[in-house]
Design a protein around this motif. Structure first.
Motif, PDB file in Angstrom:
ATOM      1  N   THR A  85       0.853  -1.524   0.262  1.00  0.00           N
ATOM      2  CA  THR A  85      -0.297   0.068   0.391  1.00  0.00           C
ATOM      3  C   THR A  85       1.031   1.307   0.133  1.00  0.00           C
ATOM      4  O   THR A  85       2.323   1.128   0.051  1.00  0.00           O
ATOM      5  N   SER A  87       0.778   5.407   2.061  1.00  0.00           N
ATOM      6  CA  SER A  87       0.014   5.306   3.164  1.00  0.00           C
ATOM      7  C   SER A  87       0.997   6.108   3.846  1.00  0.00           C
ATOM      8  O   SER A  87       1.977   6.365   3.958  1.00  0.00           O
ATOM      9  N   HIS A  91      -2.856   3.257   8.049  1.00  0.00           N
ATOM     10  CA  HIS A  91      -3.262   2.293   7.161  1.00  0.00           C
ATOM     11  C   HIS A  91      -2.272   1.658   7.072  1.00  0.00           C
ATOM     12  O   HIS A  91      -2.222   0.899   6.701  1.00  0.00           O
ATOM     13  N   LEU A  95      -2.023  -2.177   8.067  1.00  0.00           N
ATOM     14  CA  LEU A  95      -1.854  -3.493   6.822  1.00  0.00           C
ATOM     15  C   LEU A  95      -0.861  -3.848   7.854  1.00  0.00           C
ATOM     16  O   LEU A  95      -0.411  -5.135   7.528  1.00  0.00           O
ATOM     17  N   ALA A 143       3.782   2.650  -5.794  1.00  0.00           N
ATOM     18  CA  ALA A 143       3.396   0.999  -5.173  1.00  0.00           C
ATOM     19  C   ALA A 143       3.190   0.628  -6.454  1.00  0.00           C
ATOM     20  O   ALA A 143       3.499  -0.917  -6.846  1.00  0.00           O
ATOM     21  N   LEU A 154      -2.613  -4.779  -4.460  1.00  0.00           N
ATOM     22  CA  LEU A 154      -2.470  -3.774  -3.795  1.00  0.00           C
ATOM     23  C   LEU A 154      -3.802  -3.243  -2.877  1.00  0.00           C
ATOM     24  O   LEU A 154      -4.710  -4.526  -2.981  1.00  0.00           O
ATOM     25  N   LEU A 155      -3.582  -2.956  -1.660  1.00  0.00           N
ATOM     26  CA  LEU A 155      -5.382  -2.855  -0.372  1.00  0.00           C
ATOM     27  C   LEU A 155      -4.522  -1.310  -0.584  1.00  0.00           C
ATOM     28  O   LEU A 155      -3.861  -1.185   0.325  1.00  0.00           O
ATOM     29  N   HIS A 156      -5.706  -0.990  -0.800  1.00  0.00           N
ATOM     30  CA  HIS A 156      -5.185   0.853  -1.246  1.00  0.00           C
ATOM     31  C   HIS A 156      -6.138   1.551  -0.100  1.00  0.00           C
ATOM     32  O   HIS A 156      -6.847   0.735   0.690  1.00  0.00           O
ATOM     33  N   PRO A 157      -5.406   2.503   0.630  1.00  0.00           N
ATOM     34  CA  PRO A 157      -6.289   2.908   1.831  1.00  0.00           C
ATOM     35  C   PRO A 157      -7.648   3.003   1.899  1.00  0.00           C
ATOM     36  O   PRO A 157      -8.208   2.890   3.557  1.00  0.00           O
ATOM     37  N   ASP A 160     -11.407   0.973  -1.494  1.00  0.00           N
ATOM     38  CA  ASP A 160     -11.692  -0.650  -1.596  1.00  0.00           C
ATOM     39  C   ASP A 160     -13.263  -1.108  -0.938  1.00  0.00           C
ATOM     40  O   ASP A 160     -13.028  -0.692   0.591  1.00  0.00           O
TER      41      ASP A 160
END
Lengths: 334, 334
Positions: A85, A87, A91, A95, A143, A154-157, A160
């Motif tokens: 991510t 951030s 976040h 994470l 990223a 990918l985990l967007h802040p 999602d």
């Protein structure tokens, strides 16, 4: 209710089902955070205030709820290569901690101007730090590069479904706790993940509840977006609230557009004053972003707006408490 | 259990009945304070820690429990002329607030070196401030003079059955809250009102529970008293923990002598370090006196003492959060 009928017609990124699933999924890992109140602050506000203390959440902010839901939603095949991510801090730490609990790597792209304590949290929880320039463009391109190299997810802040659903568990918890029936919830707004989850859950349980956003003047993209009827981004932001500099995403904007009843913008000096009240009266350590809900409820623009005169029992989300306090300690040591 | 048999034989100033009565009496007025935990702090301590957050109590400290019990114990005839006390701060504010709730005057003798924020709390709650020199003798003689002039009731900060009973309600609450069975409670010690109430209630419910005191090196009268087998007072005290400078009284000493299993003394630098951890990790504002329980559990003298090796689930009372934070805000404003 207009909002209620819109919820039925429009499919948002999350809903009460995905939020209840998130609650069950993250329950073994998250703190149920307490709700505090203060008659001194009630007197200042002229209303009954109930502070949901997400600064006591693991990692020091609400962000762990969404991150935990996202990480534990992954299939084993997806999870094994880790998560990525970008951030400004909370976040990222959240994470890192969620990934650590699942036993997978977390690659964290952090802008160079992130607060020191937030970077330390990432490192404490075992996240691997990759630095970027402090622009959204640099954050996203860095990223993307990490994604390519690692094959991680990918985990967007905030933009999602899993993240939004996790943040929404705050509403479920707050509305189940022993507080009088709330008619209003005030939520800090940045990218919109928190307020989207909170609004979707709260209005599903009680369609009449008002959900108001609190936003700094120096990063008022959400207020501008609501006024324009479309997502507005800003060339730059300028606020002490380092956690509130992101812009709405395509998944959070529809919720903010339809379900957020109003946006209260406050100046940095109001945020600092509210932060002081949190320390001195509530005895809770909040970061500037975390204090903005109290700043909003104490602001003239809220107090004098007839639209909010019936807001009597107000839930305020103290979203986080990660702030550099070095100066205080230097003073104490002398 | 030796302690248990002693409890049956000796009549202490308070007992489980007076503490349960206090709980019922003060229930409409006090906050039930939350218990927080942190895996980061557990890792540092090598034990499971459960923080009872009395800094979130009304008036910012546990003192409101005792003051409230005392004020609402008075007959109407006694109450009408008001109450008097001498206190370095937290009891003073607590008594002012309790008197305000009962609608009677509170006359507060405060030593000139009391922290500003504590004096402000007295004034905020409507207490009438009378200044004394910062010695126990001057505090007591000034209070005697006020008593004579007003006909009010003297409520000693700790050497009083009603006060001790009120403080004991913390144990009842803590042991009923959703925490694992505690085998140890660590309590700051000053005049002994808090630890007496806590020990009497906790050992009545669970005779096997250990109650340990945490005391500053620079005001170690309780440790010296335990060693000598009689009350020792000191010519002067020197500690950052301004709330822990009082000496044991004739009502608290027998409880400390018989029911307190040990006293852990810590240096001021350990208190400051623990305070920092409370802010940075727990996100709770504590005053130095409030952080001393954490300092004790992290100290070498605790960790290396084989007598405490079986202390696994430890309740720590964060007793108060009234501290001058002016310097932090000055730094923020720049």
């Amino acid at each position: 209710m207009e909002a209620e009928s819109q919820m039925r017609e429009v499919k948002y990124a999350a809903d009460i089902s995905s939020i209840r699933e998130a609650q069950a999924r993250i329950k073994p890992f998250v703190h149920q955070t307490p709700v505090l109140s203060s008659e001194s602050l009630n007197a200042l506000a002229g209303r009954q205030l109930f502070f949901k203390c997400e600064c006591f959440q693991k990692g020091g902010a609400f962000k762990f709820r969404g991150a935990c839901n996202a990480v534990f939603s992954l299939d084993d095949d997806q999870a094994v290569k880790g998560v990525v991510t970008h951030s400004s801090g909370n976040h990222a730490a959240a994470l890192s901690l969620a990934a650590k609990l699942r036993g997978i790597p977390a690659y964290i792209v952090i802008p160079k101007n992130a607060p020191k304590c937030k970077v330390e949290n990432v490192i404490r929880y075992g996240g691997q730090v990759i630095w970027s320039e402090p622009t959204m463009q640099s954050r996203e391109s860095t990223a993307a590069k990490v994604l390519q190299e690692t094959g991680a997810v990918l985990l967007h802040p905030y933009n999602d479904r899993r993240i939004i659903s996790g943040q929404g568990t705050i509403s479920l918890e707050l509305l189940e706790q022993q507080v009088p029936q709330l008619d209003t919830i005030i939520v800090p707004i940045s990218g919109g993940g928190l307020i989207s989850g909170v609004a979707l859950a709260a209005k599903s349980i009680n369609p009449a509840i008002r959900v108001l956003a609190a936003e700094p003047e120096g990063a008022n993209d959400a207020a501008q977006s609501k006024a324009a009827g479309r997502i507005i981004t800003l060339p730059e932001t300028n606020t002490v609230a380092d956690g509130l500099r992101a812009f709405l995403g395509d998944l959070t904007w529809p919720v903010v557009r339809d379900l957020v009843d109003g946006i209260i913008t406050v100046e940095d000096k109001e945020i600092i004053h509210a932060m002081k009240l949190c320390y001195e009266i509530l005895k809770v350590v909040v970061e500037p972003s975390g204090a903005i809900g109290l700043a909003a409820v104490l602001s003239d623009s809220f107090k004098k707006n007839s639209a909010w005169k019936d807001c009597s029992n107000i839930g305020i989300i103290l979203s986080g408490g990660n702030v550099d306090l070095g100066i205080l300690w230097d003073a104490y040591r002398k």
